[in-house]
Scaffold this motif. Structure first.
Motif, mmCIF file in Angstrom:
data_model
loop_
_atom_site.group_PDB
_atom_site.id
_atom_site.type_symbol
_atom_site.label_atom_id
_atom_site.label_comp_id
_atom_site.label_asym_id
_atom_site.label_seq_id
_atom_site.Cartn_x
_atom_site.Cartn_y
_atom_site.Cartn_z
ATOM 1 N N GLU A 156 -8.961 7.827 -14.647
ATOM 2 C CA GLU A 156 -8.981 6.718 -15.602
ATOM 3 C C GLU A 156 -7.844 6.832 -16.613
ATOM 4 O O GLU A 156 -7.194 5.840 -16.963
ATOM 5 N N ALA A 157 -7.571 8.054 -17.070
ATOM 6 C CA ALA A 157 -6.496 8.254 -18.034
ATOM 7 C C ALA A 157 -5.124 8.040 -17.399
ATOM 8 O O ALA A 157 -4.211 7.498 -18.033
ATOM 9 N N ALA A 158 -4.983 8.449 -16.146
ATOM 10 C CA ALA A 158 -3.693 8.334 -15.465
ATOM 11 C C ALA A 158 -3.423 6.924 -14.954
ATOM 12 O O ALA A 158 -2.261 6.524 -14.832
ATOM 13 N N LEU A 159 -4.498 6.176 -14.652
ATOM 14 C CA LEU A 159 -4.364 4.847 -14.033
ATOM 15 C C LEU A 159 -5.161 3.809 -14.829
ATOM 16 O O LEU A 159 -6.096 3.198 -14.307
ATOM 17 N N PRO A 160 -4.813 3.593 -16.085
ATOM 18 C CA PRO A 160 -5.567 2.626 -16.895
ATOM 19 C C PRO A 160 -5.500 1.223 -16.307
ATOM 20 O O PRO A 160 -4.436 0.758 -15.900
ATOM 21 N N GLY A 161 -6.648 0.580 -16.213
ATOM 22 C CA GLY A 161 -6.710 -0.782 -15.692
ATOM 23 C C GLY A 161 -6.899 -0.872 -14.192
ATOM 24 O O GLY A 161 -7.164 -1.959 -13.677
ATOM 25 N N TRP A 162 -6.771 0.237 -13.481
ATOM 26 C CA TRP A 162 -6.979 0.240 -12.043
ATOM 27 C C TRP A 162 -8.460 0.457 -11.736
ATOM 28 O O TRP A 162 -9.191 1.085 -12.506
ATOM 29 N N MET A 174 4.617 9.664 -13.119
ATOM 30 C CA MET A 174 4.007 8.771 -12.147
ATOM 31 C C MET A 174 3.824 7.363 -12.707
ATOM 32 O O MET A 174 4.060 6.372 -12.005
ATOM 33 N N SER A 175 3.423 7.261 -13.962
ATOM 34 C CA SER A 175 3.152 5.945 -14.551
ATOM 35 C C SER A 175 4.403 5.083 -14.592
ATOM 36 O O SER A 175 4.350 3.876 -14.316
ATOM 37 N N SER A 176 5.528 5.680 -14.928
ATOM 38 C CA SER A 176 6.784 4.927 -14.964
ATOM 39 C C SER A 176 7.137 4.404 -13.584
ATOM 40 O O SER A 176 7.596 3.258 -13.431
ATOM 41 N N TRP A 177 6.913 5.235 -12.559
ATOM 42 C CA TRP A 177 7.178 4.775 -11.197
ATOM 43 C C TRP A 177 6.254 3.614 -10.830
ATOM 44 O O TRP A 177 6.698 2.595 -10.276
ATOM 45 N N LEU A 178 4.968 3.741 -11.154
ATOM 46 C CA LEU A 178 4.019 2.685 -10.830
ATOM 47 C C LEU A 178 4.348 1.377 -11.534
ATOM 48 O O LEU A 178 4.136 0.294 -10.985
ATOM 49 N N ILE A 224 0.853 -1.191 0.000
ATOM 50 C CA ILE A 224 0.000 0.000 0.000
ATOM 51 C C ILE A 224 0.884 1.235 0.000
ATOM 52 O O ILE A 224 1.803 1.358 0.812
ATOM 53 N N ALA A 225 0.602 2.146 -0.919
ATOM 54 C CA ALA A 225 1.359 3.394 -1.015
ATOM 55 C C ALA A 225 0.416 4.572 -0.902
ATOM 56 O O ALA A 225 -0.751 4.506 -1.301
ATOM 57 N N THR A 226 0.929 5.669 -0.354
ATOM 58 C CA THR A 226 0.172 6.915 -0.305
ATOM 59 C C THR A 226 1.025 8.027 -0.873
ATOM 60 O O THR A 226 2.248 8.057 -0.676
ATOM 61 N N VAL A 227 0.378 8.968 -1.607
ATOM 62 C CA VAL A 227 1.109 10.110 -2.142
ATOM 63 C C VAL A 227 0.141 11.247 -2.443
ATOM 64 O O VAL A 227 -0.957 11.033 -2.937
ATOM 65 N N ASN A 228 0.568 12.449 -2.093
ATOM 66 C CA ASN A 228 -0.104 13.655 -2.557
ATOM 67 C C ASN A 228 0.449 13.929 -3.953
ATOM 68 O O ASN A 228 1.625 14.280 -4.105
#
Length: 279
Positions: free
Chosen positions: A47-53, A22-26, A6-10
């Motif tokens: 949705e655009a930033a986190l496709p599939g989540w 962010m996507s590369s880090w994820l 579990i990760a948290t970030v502002n």
């Protein structure tokens, strides 16, 4: 031993974070549940930033401000946004979702506490939020539950949590009254707690995972001012937390602040805080 990461970030704006890496880090971080603060967008931006989540999201009343979300690889069982008194606008600042940790239910919260400003109406809103925060912690922590409150809580609890604590004693984020709330949140459950501001209250027994894991050291910090060379000098604040019930804190396997290697490699002014919980 299997674990839930579990990760948290502002993110300081989900669209900006996505543009900045962010996507590369994820892709490399192996996160199962990601709690976000300052989303500053709508569902379509997540949705655009986190496709599939899968995600649950609570937008702030004012467009382009605040906003909290929880993204996960598997959908939440349930979610809630009710928080505080009916006349208190907490939209975009508190969201809960239920998942499974092995075969046990786990409640995860993404919280974004007001930054505040000493002796102004902004600080009055922060006091209201912290009051409601304590009430909800008491409810979530009952009966040996597994619960986790994550997020940008905008309070450095102890002198170890701010590099320049001497210069910030009269500023929001390190006011004695703010820190006193955390003394009670993290004090022994049911015990009489004399807080840093001299007030007396009852401990709620929650665990600051980062402090327990690292012990009595400075930091590790999670946010750095844009001013000067704060990031390069590691002159930061530890204001992003995992607060766990005792039953969950016993399951902590690893704790890590994912600080960027260099200033120009950051995709937010906050660093993600990543914790593995075993089951």
């Amino acid at each position: 031993m299997p674990h839930l990461r579990i990760a948290t970030v502002n993110v300081n704006g989900i669209r900006a974070a996505a543009r900045n890496g962010m996507s590369s880090w994820l892709d490399e971080a192996g996160i199962d549940i990601l709690t976000l603060q300052e989303v500053r967008g709508q569902d379509e931006h997540l949705e655009a930033a986190l496709p599939g989540w899968s995600f649950v999201h609570d937008e702030a009343t004012a467009k382009g401000r605040a906003g909290v979300a929880i993204a996960s690889r598997t959908p939440a069982i349930a979610s809630r946004t009710e928080f505080g008194a009916a006349d208190f606008d907490s939209k975009g600042r508190w969201i809960e979702a239920d998942y499974l940790l092995g075969d046990r239910p786990l409640t995860v919260v993404s919280a974004y506490v007001h930054s505040g400003e000493a002796d102004t109406p902004k600080q009055d809103e922060k006091w209201k939020f912290l009051d409601a925060f304590g009430t909800r912690l008491g409810e979530l922590g009952a009966d040996g539950a597994l619960a986790l409150v994550t997020g940008d809580l905008n309070v450095g609890h102890r002198e170890l949590d701010i590099k320049n604590w001497r210069g910030n004693r009269k500023k929001a984020g390190f006011l004695p009254r703010e820190r006193a709330y955390f003394d009670r949140f993290l004090g022994e459950s049911g015990a009489e707690i004399t807080a840093v501001d001299g007030t007396i209250g009852t401990g709620l027994g929650w665990v600051d995972v980062g402090r327990r894991f690292h012990g009595e050291i400075d930091g590790p910090y999670t946010w750095w001012s844009m001013r000067g060379q704060a990031f390069d000098n590691d002159s930061g604040w530890r204001i992003d937390y995992h607060l766990a019930t005792p039953a969950l804190a016993e399951r902590v396997a690893t704790y890590h602040v994912a600080r960027a290697a260099a200033y120009d490699q950051r995709w937010s002014d906050h660093a993600p805080v990543v914790v593995d919980y075993s089951y």
